[in-house]
Structures are given as C-alpha cells and as structure tokens.
Design a protein around this motif. Structure first.
Motif, PDB file in Angstrom:
ATOM      1  N   ASN A   1       0.574  -1.167   0.124  1.00 30.05           N
ATOM      2  CA  ASN A   1       0.303  -0.100  -0.122  1.00 30.05           C
ATOM      3  C   ASN A   1       1.203   1.477  -0.304  1.00 30.05           C
ATOM      4  OD1 ASN A   1      -3.108  -1.215   0.087  1.00 30.05           O
ATOM      5  ND2 ASN A   1      -1.924  -1.893   2.020  1.00 30.05           N
ATOM      6  N   THR A   2       0.263   2.685  -0.791  1.00 36.19           N
ATOM      7  CA  THR A   2       0.777   3.764  -0.653  1.00 36.19           C
ATOM      8  C   THR A   2      -0.180   4.699  -0.295  1.00 36.19           C
ATOM      9  OG1 THR A   2       2.181   3.582  -2.209  1.00 36.19           O
ATOM     10  CG2 THR A   2       2.197   5.049  -2.029  1.00 36.19           C
ATOM     11  N   TYR A   3      -0.086   5.264   0.727  1.00 37.12           N
ATOM     12  CA  TYR A   3      -0.818   6.412   1.128  1.00 37.12           C
ATOM     13  C   TYR A   3      -0.441   7.790   1.347  1.00 37.12           C
ATOM     14  CZ  TYR A   3      -1.808   2.059   4.207  1.00 37.12           C
ATOM     15  OH  TYR A   3      -2.228   0.486   5.176  1.00 37.12           O
ATOM     16  N   ILE A   4       0.563   7.860   0.489  1.00 41.09           N
ATOM     17  CA  ILE A   4       1.715   9.422   0.607  1.00 41.09           C
ATOM     18  C   ILE A   4       0.246  10.174   0.583  1.00 41.09           C
ATOM     19  CG2 ILE A   4       2.838   8.603  -1.292  1.00 41.09           C
ATOM     20  CD1 ILE A   4       3.035  11.696   1.645  1.00 41.09           C
ATOM     21  N   PHE A   5      -0.045   9.943  -0.833  1.00 38.87           N
ATOM     22  CA  PHE A   5      -1.139  10.565  -1.496  1.00 38.87           C
ATOM     23  C   PHE A   5      -2.222  11.356  -1.806  1.00 38.87           C
ATOM     24  CE2 PHE A   5      -3.763  11.738  -5.634  1.00 38.87           C
ATOM     25  CZ  PHE A   5      -2.690  12.877  -5.947  1.00 38.87           C
ATOM     26  N   GLN A   6      -2.758  10.633  -1.118  1.00 38.06           N
ATOM     27  CA  GLN A   6      -4.017  10.282  -0.091  1.00 38.06           C
ATOM     28  C   GLN A   6      -4.246  11.352   1.033  1.00 38.06           C
ATOM     29  OE1 GLN A   6      -5.502   6.778   1.252  1.00 38.06           O
ATOM     30  NE2 GLN A   6      -7.521   7.724   2.240  1.00 38.06           N
TER      31      GLN A   6
ATOM     32  N   TRP B   1      12.718   3.829  -6.674  1.00 35.88           N
ATOM     33  CA  TRP B   1      11.129   3.726  -5.769  1.00 35.88           C
ATOM     34  C   TRP B   1      11.073   5.270  -5.966  1.00 35.88           C
ATOM     35  CZ3 TRP B   1      10.373   6.205  -1.671  1.00 35.88           C
ATOM     36  CH2 TRP B   1       8.675   6.216  -1.568  1.00 35.88           C
ATOM     37  N   LYS B   2      12.175   6.561  -5.657  1.00 37.75           N
ATOM     38  CA  LYS B   2      12.264   7.223  -5.200  1.00 37.75           C
ATOM     39  C   LYS B   2      12.062   8.034  -6.449  1.00 37.75           C
ATOM     40  CE  LYS B   2      16.177   7.347  -2.441  1.00 37.75           C
ATOM     41  NZ  LYS B   2      16.945   7.734  -2.339  1.00 37.75           N
ATOM     42  N   THR B   3      12.426   7.823  -7.480  1.00 38.47           N
ATOM     43  CA  THR B   3      12.781   8.069  -8.873  1.00 38.47           C
ATOM     44  C   THR B   3      11.409   8.128  -9.384  1.00 38.47           C
ATOM     45  OG1 THR B   3      14.555   8.569  -9.753  1.00 38.47           O
ATOM     46  CG2 THR B   3      13.172   7.722 -11.235  1.00 38.47           C
ATOM     47  N   SER B   4      10.044   7.895  -9.051  1.00 39.97           N
ATOM     48  CA  SER B   4       8.534   7.227  -9.645  1.00 39.97           C
ATOM     49  C   SER B   4       7.650   7.727  -8.630  1.00 39.97           C
ATOM     50  CB  SER B   4       8.793   6.036 -10.003  1.00 39.97           C
ATOM     51  OG  SER B   4       8.625   4.977  -8.108  1.00 39.97           O
ATOM     52  N   MET B   5       8.330   7.921  -7.407  1.00 44.41           N
ATOM     53  CA  MET B   5       7.329   8.076  -6.299  1.00 44.41           C
ATOM     54  C   MET B   5       7.705  10.067  -6.837  1.00 44.41           C
ATOM     55  SD  MET B   5       5.092   8.428  -4.354  1.00 44.41           S
ATOM     56  CE  MET B   5       4.872   6.547  -3.890  1.00 44.41           C
TER      57      MET B   5
ATOM     58  N   GLN C   1       4.956  17.543  12.896  1.00 46.74           N
ATOM     59  CA  GLN C   1       5.262  16.365  12.278  1.00 46.74           C
ATOM     60  C   GLN C   1       4.765  15.125  11.936  1.00 46.74           C
ATOM     61  OE1 GLN C   1       9.147  15.077  11.531  1.00 46.74           O
ATOM     62  NE2 GLN C   1       7.612  13.569  10.177  1.00 46.74           N
ATOM     63  N   LEU C   2       4.941  15.046  10.865  1.00 42.03           N
ATOM     64  CA  LEU C   2       3.376  14.464  10.409  1.00 42.03           C
ATOM     65  C   LEU C   2       3.382  13.252   9.940  1.00 42.03           C
ATOM     66  CD1 LEU C   2       0.108  16.280   8.826  1.00 42.03           C
ATOM     67  CD2 LEU C   2       0.419  15.145  11.404  1.00 42.03           C
ATOM     68  N   GLU C   3       3.222  11.843  10.236  1.00 41.42           N
ATOM     69  CA  GLU C   3       3.030  10.860   8.934  1.00 41.42           C
ATOM     70  C   GLU C   3       2.595  10.490   7.675  1.00 41.42           C
ATOM     71  OE1 GLU C   3       5.638   8.980  10.095  1.00 41.42           O
ATOM     72  OE2 GLU C   3       6.016   9.470  12.130  1.00 41.42           O
ATOM     73  N   ASP C   4       3.249   9.767   6.450  1.00 40.66           N
ATOM     74  CA  ASP C   4       2.090   9.500   5.151  1.00 40.66           C
ATOM     75  C   ASP C   4       1.056   9.080   5.584  1.00 40.66           C
ATOM     76  OD1 ASP C   4       3.828   6.795   5.844  1.00 40.66           O
ATOM     77  OD2 ASP C   4       4.515   6.475   3.567  1.00 40.66           O
ATOM     78  N   ASP C   5       0.473   8.667   6.178  1.00 39.72           N
ATOM     79  CA  ASP C   5      -0.351   7.337   6.405  1.00 39.72           C
ATOM     80  C   ASP C   5      -1.363   8.146   7.441  1.00 39.72           C
ATOM     81  OD1 ASP C   5       0.837   6.592   8.815  1.00 39.72           O
ATOM     82  OD2 ASP C   5       0.766   4.793   8.599  1.00 39.72           O
ATOM     83  N   VAL C   6      -1.828   9.850   7.110  1.00 39.58           N
ATOM     84  CA  VAL C   6      -3.116  10.046   7.988  1.00 39.58           C
ATOM     85  C   VAL C   6      -3.309  11.210   7.355  1.00 39.58           C
ATOM     86  CG1 VAL C   6      -1.329  10.175  10.291  1.00 39.58           C
ATOM     87  CG2 VAL C   6      -1.679  12.733   8.739  1.00 39.58           C
ATOM     88  N   VAL C   7      -4.815  11.004   7.967  1.00 40.09           N
ATOM     89  CA  VAL C   7      -6.259  12.226   6.792  1.00 40.09           C
ATOM     90  C   VAL C   7      -5.995  13.562   8.158  1.00 40.09           C
ATOM     91  CG1 VAL C   7      -7.291  10.745   4.945  1.00 40.09           C
ATOM     92  CG2 VAL C   7      -8.265  10.864   8.154  1.00 40.09           C
TER      93      VAL C   7
END
Length: 464
Positions: free
Chosen positions: A96-101, A131-135, A205-211
């Motif tokens: 899973n990838t949550y960063i865009f959400q 992965w970094k390049t594609s992200m 500071q936040l994480e990459d899987d929050v709303v």
C-alpha cells in the motif's frame, strides 16, 4: 620579537585559509543554486533525483554537515519564512501507498489564504533510488501546482548521510529487523528536521498515512495563541510521533538527541525525553485531535498496525443546553482521558466508559441548586464510533439528594422522564411530569448489561 613574527605568520595563514574557504563555499553555493533551478524547471520527462553529496555524512560526533539545497528534488527558490512547516517522511511499503491520500486530505482541508503561511516538506526516505524516482514523478504530476507555488518541497537524502544499520544494539526485546527499521526512521526524522529548521517559525511532524480534520490549521494557530506559559511541544494527535509541533528554533537540539540515541530508543520515547529535558513535564494535547491514522500496513514489512486516535472526531456540542452548575458522578469504570464531566461541558469532548456496561450502572448529575427543567437530552455514540452507545437505559429526575461525597451521590424520589431509543433520549415536557417540584438530580441508569463500552457525547439540560 621572534614571537611577534611567528604570530604574524600564523595570522597571515589564517587569513589565507579563510579566504580559500569563502571561495570554495561561494563556488559550491553557485553550483547548488544552479542545480536547484535546474530541478525546478525540469519537465515531467526529465524527472530524476538531484543530489549533491558534498560533505553530507553521518560523522563520528553525530552532527550533520549539510547544506539544505543538497537535498532538493523539487522546490522553488525560497519565498520567505512561513508560519508553519509540516514535515512528512515516506518510504516504500510492500502493498500500500498512503502518501498521496495524506497530501490530498491535507490540501483539501487547507484554505487558499492559509497556503501562503505553510510549507510542506515530503522526504523520500527509501534507499531504493528507482522507487524514489517514480514516486517523485508521481507526486510531481499530481501536485505540480503546489510545487510551483512554493507550498510543497520534495526532498531526498544521500545514502552517505546514514550510519551503518547492521549489527545494531538490540533493546526492548525487538528483533534486529525492527531495530534497524526504527533506527533508520530516527535518522530520517533528524534529517528532515535539519532541512526544515529555517523554513518557518514552527514545525510539525506528520506521518505519510494520516488524514486531516476540517479547519486543522486554524485550530493549530488558535491553540498556539492560547498558550499562556512557555512550552516545548504541542500535540495534535495522541499517537506516536504524529502531529507533534515544535518551535523551529528547537529542531537542531531535538535532531541531535534523536541521533544520539537513534539505535537505543524509538522516536516516541526520545521526543518525550526531549520535552522533559527542556522543562515541559506534562503533555499538551489539543482535543479534539486533528489527524487520524489510516494506515493498516506498517512501513515495517509484515507488520499490521491498525492504530486509531481516540480523540479525533470530537464534534462541537449539538444541543448546547443551559447546563446549570453541577457535579457529575458515575459507577462506570472511567479513564482520565475521558472524564465523566466532559459531555456536560459546552466544549468539545465526550465520556467513554473504560469497561463494559452493567445493569444499574449510573451517571448522576447533581445540581448545585434545584432546577426547573423543561427538557433534557442525552446523546450517546459518535459519528466515528456510532455503535458505542447505550442501548438500554432510562433517565430519571430526582427531587431529593440523600447523600454525597467526593466520589458518589445517592438521589431518591424520582420520576422516569425518558428512555433510550437508538442511543438517545430527548425528554420534553418535563415540567408537566414534575409539577411544582424542582429537580435536584438527573440520573442516567443502564437497565440491561451490554458487552462493550459506551460513549456519552452530550448531556444537555434546559431550564426555565
């Protein structure tokens, strides 16, 4: 005389060395600036990770020797110091990838005028360059408008910055894989803080899987303004290292402490130690909290982590009764985080029982002075936890107070004025049932045990 000559020679050498250093720094700065503009003007087809590795390393005394522009993947030239920086590290997860959400949620909840005061820094912290390049390309394609406006920075760290992450000290009984994961995570945080320390007055500071919650930014600014005493850390989530806000002036010291204990302690412990060392002895958590954790799959491979913040979802009180001065008591098991008084107050918050409800459990409201009441509302469950309500119970109005102490009260001579339907009582025309008698207590009583906890979101009492 001889001594003066020696001093003169030493002074001359110092001047020469300083001049050479300035020339080197000037040359490097021009190189970095050219590279930064090259990245900013890159087209989608030219996307790549731009890193200058000069002097960026994890040295023996755990200090970072780096220039901020060395990390840039996408940014625009500095548009001035902002009010708040929000730092978000992200790495590859297995499924899973949550960063865009996460970013979409935050941008959607940020007013247009507020974007001028915030800078978001996303740190691509994975070691996999592909992965970094594609992200980077993925985020650029979808969020280019924020990058070009200077709202969003996307950054990267050279691998030479990191220490060796093999054969680390094991603590807390964790496996070597987990120690490696959390140690690298600590270094990620330290790098992100160092990069961000001069961008704004405050850093969160936040994480990459929050709303984010609606109006999160105004809530942050208001909470900062409300602080009367000196503070080190304000928290906008109860979980982990999510929603922790610092003065940017403290970031360097915090990053030093994280690096000093990067392999011994998880960051959740380190930031708490830092707060105490800086003389903030207790936590300052804004309630309701503003960021909910949505990630199920942890960034640690194979770990499932369905954590939820209990304080997200506090809504403004809906009924806003008169609620005359009173004391509240309960026979239910309680938690300090959710005191029984909270649903009676007009500020956001609720009471959450700390155990299953039992028949004849009660919540008793004892008024300082007897009241003429024409309506009373008890609402249980919440939008986030709709099933955590009282299913079987009644509301009694009592005219006599038999006994009261610091932990309990006993009331008598009662009339039942309402029963729970779908978790709520809305009792009207109470005056017609009570006649000329004034009410000293209102008692919520559970009439049937239930095998789960319950939330009382609001108690509203309306008086004549």
């Amino acid at each position: 005389m001889r001594c003066n000559r020696v001093n003169h020679i030493i002074g001359l050498l110092c001047v020469i060395c300083l001049t050479l250093q300035c020339m080197i720094l000037f040359r490097n700065w021009n190189y970095v600036t050219r590279d930064r503009h090259a990245v900013t003007n890159a087209t989608i087809s030219e996307v790549q990770i731009h890193v200058i590795k000069q002097g960026a390393s994890f040295n023996d005394d755990l200090l970072i020797r780096m220039s901020d522009p060395e990390s840039l993947v996408y940014s625009v030239p500095n548009l001035g110091k902002r009010f708040l920086t929000i730092g978000i590290p992200t790495i590859r997860r297995q499924n899973n990838t949550y960063i865009f959400q996460t970013l979409t949620s935050i941008f959607n909840k940020t007013a247009e005028e507020d974007l001028r005061e915030i800078v978001f820094v996303v740190f691509l912290a994975d070691f996999d360059t592909g992965w970094k390049t594609s992200m980077a390309k993925y985020l650029y394609e979808r969020l280019r408008i924020y990058i070009e406006r200077g709202v969003l920075f996307i950054i990267n760290a050279p691998s030479s910055f990191y220490p060796k992450l093999d054969n680390l000290k094991t603590t807390y009984g964790d496996s070597q894989d987990k120690v490696k994961w959390r140690s690298k995570q600590n270094v990620d945080y330290a790098y992100l803080m160092r990069f961000s320390k001069n961008l704004s007055e405050f850093y969160m500071q936040l994480e990459d899987d929050v709303v984010a919650s609606d109006g999160y930014y105004n809530s942050i600014k208001t909470y900062i303004a409300e602080q009367k005493d000196e503070w080190i850390c304000l928290e906008f989530s109860e979980l982990g290292f999510i929603g922790k806000l610092y003065h940017s002036r403290d970031l360097e010291n915090l990053s030093r402490l994280i690096l000093l204990f990067y392999q011994e302690q998880p960051v959740d412990y380190i930031f708490a130690y830092f707060n105490v060392l800086m003389t903030q002895a207790s936590r300052k958590i804004h309630k309701p909290t503003l960021f909910q954790h949505i990630g199920i799959e942890s960034s640690l491979p194979g770990k499932i982590q369905p954590l939820k913040d209990r304080f997200v979802g506090f809504q403004k009180k809906k009924y806003m009764g008169d609620n005359p001065p009173a004391r509240l008591f309960t026979t239910m098991k309680t938690s300090p985080d959710f005191p029984v008084e909270t649903p009676y107050l007009k500020s956001p918050g609720y009471f959450w029982s700390h155990d299953n409800l039992k028949e004849n459990d009660t919540v008793t409201i004892v008024f300082d002075n007897p009241q003429s009441i024409y309506r009373a509302v008890v609402a249980t469950g919440t939008e986030q936890y709709p099933t955590d309500m009282i299913y079987n119970g009644e509301l009694n109005a009592c005219i006599s107070l038999d006994s009261i102490d610091s932990t309990s009260a006993k009331c008598s001579n009662y009339v039942t004025i309402g029963r729970f339907v779908d978790g709520k009582i809305d009792a009207n025309n109470i005056s017609s049932k009570m006649g000329e008698f004034k009410i000293k207590c209102i008692v919520i009583r559970v009439t049937k045990s239930q095998p789960f906890w319950a939330i009382i979101e609001e108690i509203a009492v309306f008086t004549r």
